[in-house]
Design a protein around this motif. Structure first.
Motif, PDB file in Angstrom:
ATOM      1  N   ILE A   1       0.851  -1.134   0.080  1.00 48.19           N
ATOM      2  CA  ILE A   1      -0.002  -0.001  -0.051  1.00 48.19           C
ATOM      3  C   ILE A   1       0.824   1.170   0.090  1.00 48.19           C
ATOM      4  O   ILE A   1       0.304   2.449  -0.171  1.00 48.19           O
ATOM      5  CB  ILE A   1      -1.050  -0.009   1.135  1.00 48.19           C
ATOM      6  CG1 ILE A   1      -0.327   0.049   2.490  1.00 48.19           C
ATOM      7  CG2 ILE A   1      -1.950  -1.125   1.155  1.00 48.19           C
ATOM      8  CD1 ILE A   1      -1.048   0.556   3.822  1.00 48.19           C
ATOM      9  N   ASP A   2       2.040   0.949   0.411  1.00 48.53           N
ATOM     10  CA  ASP A   2       3.106   2.267   0.789  1.00 48.53           C
ATOM     11  C   ASP A   2       3.440   3.086  -0.836  1.00 48.53           C
ATOM     12  O   ASP A   2       3.832   4.054  -0.685  1.00 48.53           O
ATOM     13  CB  ASP A   2       4.560   1.839   1.343  1.00 48.53           C
ATOM     14  CG  ASP A   2       4.037   1.316   2.673  1.00 48.53           C
ATOM     15  OD1 ASP A   2       2.911   1.396   3.109  1.00 48.53           O
ATOM     16  OD2 ASP A   2       4.941   0.652   3.157  1.00 48.53           O
ATOM     17  N   ASN A   3       3.233   2.354  -2.002  1.00 53.88           N
ATOM     18  CA  ASN A   3       3.883   3.167  -3.190  1.00 53.88           C
ATOM     19  C   ASN A   3       5.324   3.675  -2.970  1.00 53.88           C
ATOM     20  O   ASN A   3       5.575   4.559  -3.631  1.00 53.88           O
ATOM     21  CB  ASN A   3       2.845   4.289  -3.507  1.00 53.88           C
ATOM     22  CG  ASN A   3       2.991   4.481  -4.990  1.00 53.88           C
ATOM     23  OD1 ASN A   3       3.204   3.342  -5.690  1.00 53.88           O
ATOM     24  ND2 ASN A   3       2.850   5.784  -5.526  1.00 53.88           N
TER      25      ASN A   3
ATOM     26  N   ALA B   1       1.824  11.672   7.655  1.00 52.25           N
ATOM     27  CA  ALA B   1       2.443  10.339   7.421  1.00 52.25           C
ATOM     28  C   ALA B   1       2.934   9.897   8.514  1.00 52.25           C
ATOM     29  O   ALA B   1       3.568  10.455   9.509  1.00 52.25           O
ATOM     30  CB  ALA B   1       3.572  10.619   6.378  1.00 52.25           C
ATOM     31  N   GLU B   2       2.615   8.530   8.968  1.00 49.19           N
ATOM     32  CA  GLU B   2       3.076   7.877  10.135  1.00 49.19           C
ATOM     33  C   GLU B   2       4.688   7.800  10.076  1.00 49.19           C
ATOM     34  O   GLU B   2       5.195   7.869  11.311  1.00 49.19           O
ATOM     35  CB  GLU B   2       2.785   6.330  10.247  1.00 49.19           C
ATOM     36  CG  GLU B   2       3.438   5.713   9.052  1.00 49.19           C
ATOM     37  CD  GLU B   2       3.053   3.854   9.117  1.00 49.19           C
ATOM     38  OE1 GLU B   2       2.536   3.497  10.291  1.00 49.19           O
ATOM     39  OE2 GLU B   2       3.619   3.293   8.239  1.00 49.19           O
ATOM     40  N   GLY B   3       5.279   8.073   8.911  1.00 47.63           N
ATOM     41  CA  GLY B   3       6.960   8.093   9.014  1.00 47.63           C
ATOM     42  C   GLY B   3       7.471   9.462   9.288  1.00 47.63           C
ATOM     43  O   GLY B   3       8.643   9.905   9.176  1.00 47.63           O
TER      44      GLY B   3
ATOM     45  N   GLN C   1      -6.592   1.022   6.489  1.00 45.98           N
ATOM     46  CA  GLN C   1      -6.134   1.053   5.165  1.00 45.98           C
ATOM     47  C   GLN C   1      -5.546  -0.136   4.298  1.00 45.98           C
ATOM     48  O   GLN C   1      -5.241  -0.188   3.243  1.00 45.98           O
ATOM     49  CB  GLN C   1      -4.932   2.090   5.440  1.00 45.98           C
ATOM     50  CG  GLN C   1      -5.495   3.371   5.837  1.00 45.98           C
ATOM     51  CD  GLN C   1      -4.305   4.111   6.551  1.00 45.98           C
ATOM     52  OE1 GLN C   1      -3.570   5.141   5.830  1.00 45.98           O
ATOM     53  NE2 GLN C   1      -3.920   4.007   7.563  1.00 45.98           N
ATOM     54  N   ARG C   2      -5.372  -1.273   5.103  1.00 52.02           N
ATOM     55  CA  ARG C   2      -4.675  -2.307   4.391  1.00 52.02           C
ATOM     56  C   ARG C   2      -5.736  -3.205   3.823  1.00 52.02           C
ATOM     57  O   ARG C   2      -5.343  -4.354   2.957  1.00 52.02           O
ATOM     58  CB  ARG C   2      -3.716  -3.058   5.372  1.00 52.02           C
ATOM     59  CG  ARG C   2      -2.731  -2.263   5.592  1.00 52.02           C
ATOM     60  CD  ARG C   2      -1.373  -3.284   4.959  1.00 52.02           C
ATOM     61  NE  ARG C   2      -1.219  -4.428   5.751  1.00 52.02           N
ATOM     62  CZ  ARG C   2      -0.416  -4.681   6.623  1.00 52.02           C
ATOM     63  NH1 ARG C   2       0.357  -3.607   7.216  1.00 52.02           N
ATOM     64  NH2 ARG C   2       0.110  -5.725   7.337  1.00 52.02           N
ATOM     65  N   GLY C   3      -6.942  -3.197   4.440  1.00 56.34           N
ATOM     66  CA  GLY C   3      -8.176  -4.225   4.055  1.00 56.34           C
ATOM     67  C   GLY C   3      -9.105  -3.780   2.970  1.00 56.34           C
ATOM     68  O   GLY C   3      -8.831  -2.605   2.594  1.00 56.34           O
TER      69      GLY C   3
HETATM   70  O1  F6P Z   1       4.316  -1.713   4.488  1.00 54.49           O
HETATM   71  C1  F6P Z   1       3.011  -1.819   4.594  1.00 54.49           C
HETATM   72  C2  F6P Z   1       2.685  -1.271   6.037  1.00 54.49           C
HETATM   73  O2  F6P Z   1       1.388  -1.194   6.310  1.00 54.49           O
HETATM   74  C3  F6P Z   1       3.086   0.089   6.461  1.00 54.49           C
HETATM   75  O3  F6P Z   1       2.326   1.277   5.988  1.00 54.49           O
HETATM   76  C4  F6P Z   1       3.149   0.172   7.685  1.00 54.49           C
HETATM   77  O4  F6P Z   1       4.107   0.935   8.634  1.00 54.49           O
HETATM   78  C5  F6P Z   1       3.378  -1.432   8.097  1.00 54.49           C
HETATM   79  O5  F6P Z   1       3.018  -2.073   7.013  1.00 54.49           O
HETATM   80  C6  F6P Z   1       2.750  -1.768   9.391  1.00 54.49           C
HETATM   81  O6  F6P Z   1       3.195  -3.425   9.467  1.00 54.49           O
HETATM   82  P1  F6P Z   1       2.720  -4.218  10.317  1.00 54.49           P
HETATM   83  O7  F6P Z   1       1.266  -4.808   9.832  1.00 54.49           O
HETATM   84  O8  F6P Z   1       3.593  -5.499  10.386  1.00 54.49           O
HETATM   85  O9  F6P Z   1       2.381  -3.700  11.585  1.00 54.49           O
END
Ligand code: F6P
Length: 328
Positions: free
Chosen positions: A132-134, A227-229, A260-262
């Motif tokens: 998802i990070d592009n 951004a989380e980073g 955001q991942r699902g």
């Molecule tokens: O690389 C995808 C990602 O969702 C990042 O955006 C995030 O920092 C990381 O994975 C979170 O990882 P995990 O699901 O292992 O906590």
């Protein structure tokens, strides 16, 4: 291993799951089947390779998955694959299944593992960018990014309703690891007041003054995407630093997180994944190895793992400038 005709391939997903990985898997399996290759799916990425968790995949095994988030092969981040012993065990299993080449769907860590492994054991690998990070060089977009941005925008739309009702300031944190792509695209797409990403410098004095001016100009609420980073500690870190000075705006922090991942992949992600899965098999059959496929300016392209891993992809200055101009 000598390069020989490709008859059996293995495919796996690795690292963080991303919506559209299933669509890529489907495209790989079906393109391979059409070309009369035998395909094995490896469960949980490099972990399954080490433990010998292989399953034969035929065209019907990937029916009814194009619309599903996650990955039917499941995934993992493998520490064991970083050790020579782990990679040796993985190689033994590939040999036992007579695998001629592998297709890896994942991000930077996945491609790094593929590069090291293929150099050690001379097994051709093709990488499909799924994260998802592009944040992968060599493709305009990675599989899952568009869906994640749509999910984040949907969440921000909802936050706007409550921010508006209470005249509040919200700091919304989105994922992306060290990359600001999700944050920037979410900010533009949701009409946020400001966006803070690792790729451009943040001046907190500027941010405070923008937020105060907005309020003075009659803007009833503000949403800042972080951004989380971000090096100041994501949304929580930023909020801690300035919230006491903006107390009248009742600042709140929302971390969208794994939502955001699902979810079902968007049309864009399904198409991207289908094109890349198809291209990966075709390129493999044409003799390509140790490359990552991608799409640049609408055209399928490829580049050595080395470049995909080491070169940094950063959002364009134009997009960053536009985000701030459109937020006035
Ligand atoms: O690389 C995808 C990602 O969702 C990042 O955006 C995030 O920092 C990381 O994975 C979170 O990882 P995990 O699901 O292992 O906590």
């Amino acid at each position: 291993m000598e390069r020989k005709d490709i008859r059996r391939i293995a495919v796996f997903t690795s690292g963080g799951d991303a919506p559209g990985m299933n669509a890529a898997l489907r495209a790989v399996v079906r393109t391979a089947a059409w070309n009369k290759l035998h395909v094995y799916g490896i469960e949980r990425g490099y972990e399954g390779m080490i433990d010998g968790h292989f399953q034969r995949l035929e065209r019907r095994d990937v029916a009814n998955i194009i619309q599903r988030g996650g990955t039917m092969l499941r995934t993992a981040r493998s520490k064991r694959f970083m050790t020579p012993e782990g990679r040796r065990a993985a190689y033994e299993h590939l040999k036992a299944y007579d695998i001629d080449a592998c297709i890896a769907i994942g991000g930077n860590g996945t491609f790094t593992g593929a590069k090291v492994f293929s150099e050690e054991f001379k097994i051709p690998f093709i990488g499909i960018p799924g994260t998802i990070d592009n944040d992968l060089y060599g493709t305009d977009y990675t599989i899952g990014f568009d869906t994640a941005v749509n999910t984040a925008i949907d969440a921000v739309d909802k936050i706007r309703d409550t921010a508006d009702s209470h005249n509040r300031l919200f700091f919304v944190e989105v994922m992306g690891r060290n990359s600001g792509y999700i944050a920037l695209y979410t900010a533009i797409g949701s009409g946020a007041s400001s966006v803070l990403i690792p790729e451009s410098e943040t001046d907190l004095e500027d941010l405070k003054s923008v937020l105060r001016k907005n309020k003075a100009r009659g803007k009833l609420f503000s949403v800042v995407i972080v951004a989380e980073g971000h090096p100041m500690g994501g949304a929580t870190g930023i909020a801690e630093k300035i919230q006491h000075e903006l107390a009248s705006m009742e600042p709140k922090v929302t971390v969208i997180g794994h939502l955001q991942r699902g979810g079902a992949p968007t049309a864009s992600d399904r198409l991207l994944a289908s094109r890349l899965g198809f291209a990966a098999v075709e390129l493999l059959l044409q003799g390509a190895e140790n490359i990552a496929v991608g799409i640049v300016n609408g055209e399928v392209t490829s580049m050595p793992f080395e470049d995909a891993i080491t070169k940094q992809k950063i959002p364009s200055d134009e997009m960053i400038r536009m985000a701030s101009i459109l937020a006035i």
